[in-house]
Write a protein that holds these residues in place. Structure first.
Motif, mmCIF file in Angstrom:
data_model
loop_
_atom_site.group_PDB
_atom_site.id
_atom_site.type_symbol
_atom_site.label_atom_id
_atom_site.label_comp_id
_atom_site.label_asym_id
_atom_site.label_seq_id
_atom_site.Cartn_x
_atom_site.Cartn_y
_atom_site.Cartn_z
ATOM 1 N N LYS A 251 -10.106 9.953 9.220
ATOM 2 C CA LYS A 251 -9.587 9.356 7.978
ATOM 3 C C LYS A 251 -10.349 8.089 7.597
ATOM 4 N N GLU A 252 -11.574 7.954 8.105
ATOM 5 C CA GLU A 252 -12.405 6.787 7.795
ATOM 6 C C GLU A 252 -13.585 7.251 6.940
ATOM 7 N N TYR A 253 -13.365 7.323 5.619
ATOM 8 C CA TYR A 253 -14.414 7.755 4.693
ATOM 9 C C TYR A 253 -15.330 6.581 4.352
ATOM 10 N N SER A 254 -16.467 6.880 3.731
ATOM 11 C CA SER A 254 -17.435 5.850 3.369
ATOM 12 C C SER A 254 -16.813 4.806 2.454
ATOM 13 N N SER A 255 -16.000 5.251 1.509
ATOM 14 C CA SER A 255 -15.233 4.359 0.637
ATOM 15 C C SER A 255 -13.852 4.931 0.424
ATOM 16 N N LEU B 26 0.832 -1.197 0.000
ATOM 17 C CA LEU B 26 0.000 0.000 0.000
ATOM 18 C C LEU B 26 0.868 1.250 0.000
ATOM 19 N N GLU B 27 0.640 2.114 -0.996
ATOM 20 C CA GLU B 27 1.383 3.364 -1.092
ATOM 21 C C GLU B 27 0.556 4.570 -0.661
ATOM 22 N N LYS B 28 -0.747 4.526 -0.951
ATOM 23 C CA LYS B 28 -1.560 5.711 -0.693
ATOM 24 C C LYS B 28 -3.025 5.319 -0.564
ATOM 25 N N THR B 29 -3.751 6.041 0.296
ATOM 26 C CA THR B 29 -5.190 5.853 0.453
ATOM 27 C C THR B 29 -5.885 7.180 0.178
ATOM 28 N N LEU B 30 -6.899 7.138 -0.675
ATOM 29 C CA LEU B 30 -7.631 8.342 -1.058
ATOM 30 C C LEU B 30 -9.117 8.174 -0.755
ATOM 31 N N PRO B 31 -9.831 9.256 -0.451
ATOM 32 C CA PRO B 31 -11.270 9.149 -0.179
ATOM 33 C C PRO B 31 -12.102 9.190 -1.453
ATOM 34 N N LEU B 32 -13.252 8.532 -1.411
ATOM 35 C CA LEU B 32 -14.273 8.689 -2.442
ATOM 36 C C LEU B 32 -15.411 9.497 -1.817
ATOM 37 N N ILE B 33 -15.363 10.790 -1.999
ATOM 38 C CA ILE B 33 -16.232 11.722 -1.286
ATOM 39 C C ILE B 33 -17.713 11.492 -1.592
ATOM 40 N N PHE B 34 -18.037 11.229 -2.843
ATOM 41 C CA PHE B 34 -19.445 11.125 -3.225
ATOM 42 C C PHE B 34 -20.113 9.860 -2.703
ATOM 43 N N ASP B 35 -19.322 8.856 -2.337
ATOM 44 C CA ASP B 35 -19.919 7.584 -1.939
ATOM 45 C C ASP B 35 -20.790 7.698 -0.693
ATOM 46 N N SER B 36 -20.426 8.587 0.217
ATOM 47 C CA SER B 36 -21.219 8.727 1.436
ATOM 48 C C SER B 36 -22.643 9.189 1.123
#
Length: 282
Positions: free
Chosen positions: A270-274, A225-235
């Motif tokens: 840092k815990e987004y919906s997806s 794992l290099e990077k984690t990004l949020p998927l804002i619209f998923d929520s």
């Protein structure tokens, strides 16, 4: 994973197709949830037989579907831009779970050499009408061929998680990237909607991931794992469906509010919906 080694977490209903109930159990070592009973592989297809299974259609019958496809179009451009940052602009791309082919069409326009895999006959036919020919599985694809492999909300569906990650290892080039998008059961909207959280989507979602589980599962195959990004619209999308499951109707105002709160809280937790996980092969 043996049921005896797992702890009961929550009971959920299949609101989309069957109305059947399933239990989620937690694997504490991997920090992830497992759907049980797991349908037999030959029976999984029947749980996707619904006009409401939106990722396998291009339908725009309702306001919700029209909104979904509007956001999808915006997200496709963002996804292509993302993978283009990983491989100096373009290269060979494999999209597993390609749906109706829209992501591959967009990537092709940006000079990617594209290949897609999709088991759904209905989705494959729609992709074919757009000029995209999709494979049914990865078995006959060459090893170490792809600079980038993407799975957009697909890994949670695969019957054998260990075999799938091994297959990704076989297909991706040394130094290539695997990009995974999956829901996050540790998000605020998951906690708020509880058993009605639409992203549990049992039994189509067989696995429910956290950041820890993605990191640990892929590290077993020397994909890191290099990077984690949020998927804002998923929520917002998930909240709309969750409102329907919980209250019988899509309460747009409440869903938008819960989606907003989830993203706001995630700025700290840092815990987004997806999440999108960018992993690099060794």
């Amino acid at each position: 994973m043996n049921k005896e080694e797992l702890d009961f977490y929550i009971k959920c209903e299949d609101f989309t197709v069957s109305g059947e109930s399933f239990k989620l159990y937690k694997d504490k070592d991997l920090d992830m949830l497992v759907t049980l009973p797991k349908p037999a592989n030959e029976n999984l297809g029947k749980y996707y037989e619904s006009e409401d299974y939106i990722s396998h259609t291009d339908s725009k019958r309702s306001v919700f579907e029209k909104l979904y496809h509007y956001i999808k179009k915006y997200s496709l451009n963002k996804k292509v831009k993302l993978i283009s940052t990983l491989n100096k602009g373009s290269g060979s791309l494999l999209d597993i779970g390609a749906g109706t082919g829209d992501f591959l069409i967009q990537a092709d326009l940006k000079y990617w050499k594209v290949k897609g895999v999709e088991p759904s006959v209905q989705a494959k036919e729609l992709a074919k009408e757009k000029g995209i020919l999709l494979e049914s599985d990865t078995a006959d694809l060459p090893s170490h061929e792809y600079d980038v492999i993407t799975m957009w909300h697909v890994l949670e569906h695969v019957p054998d998680l260990t075999d799938q990650i091994k297959e990704l290892k076989r297909l991706v080039k040394p130094g290539g990237y695997v990009v995974i998008a999956v829901p996050n059961f540790k998000s605020f909207d998951a906690e708020y909607y509880n058993s009605y959280w639409a992203a549990y989507d049992v039994p189509r979602h067989l696995w429910h991931f956290s950041k820890n589980s993605i990191k640990a599962l892929f590290a077993k195959e020397d994909i890191y794992l290099e990077k984690t990004l949020p998927l804002i619209f998923d929520s917002f999308y998930v909240a709309l469906l969750s409102e329907k499951y919980k209250n019988g109707t899509m309460n747009y105002i409440r869903a938008v509010w819960i989606g907003f709160i989830s993203n706001f809280k995630a700025k700290q937790s840092k815990e987004y919906s997806s999440h999108i996980y960018i992993l690099k092969n060794s």
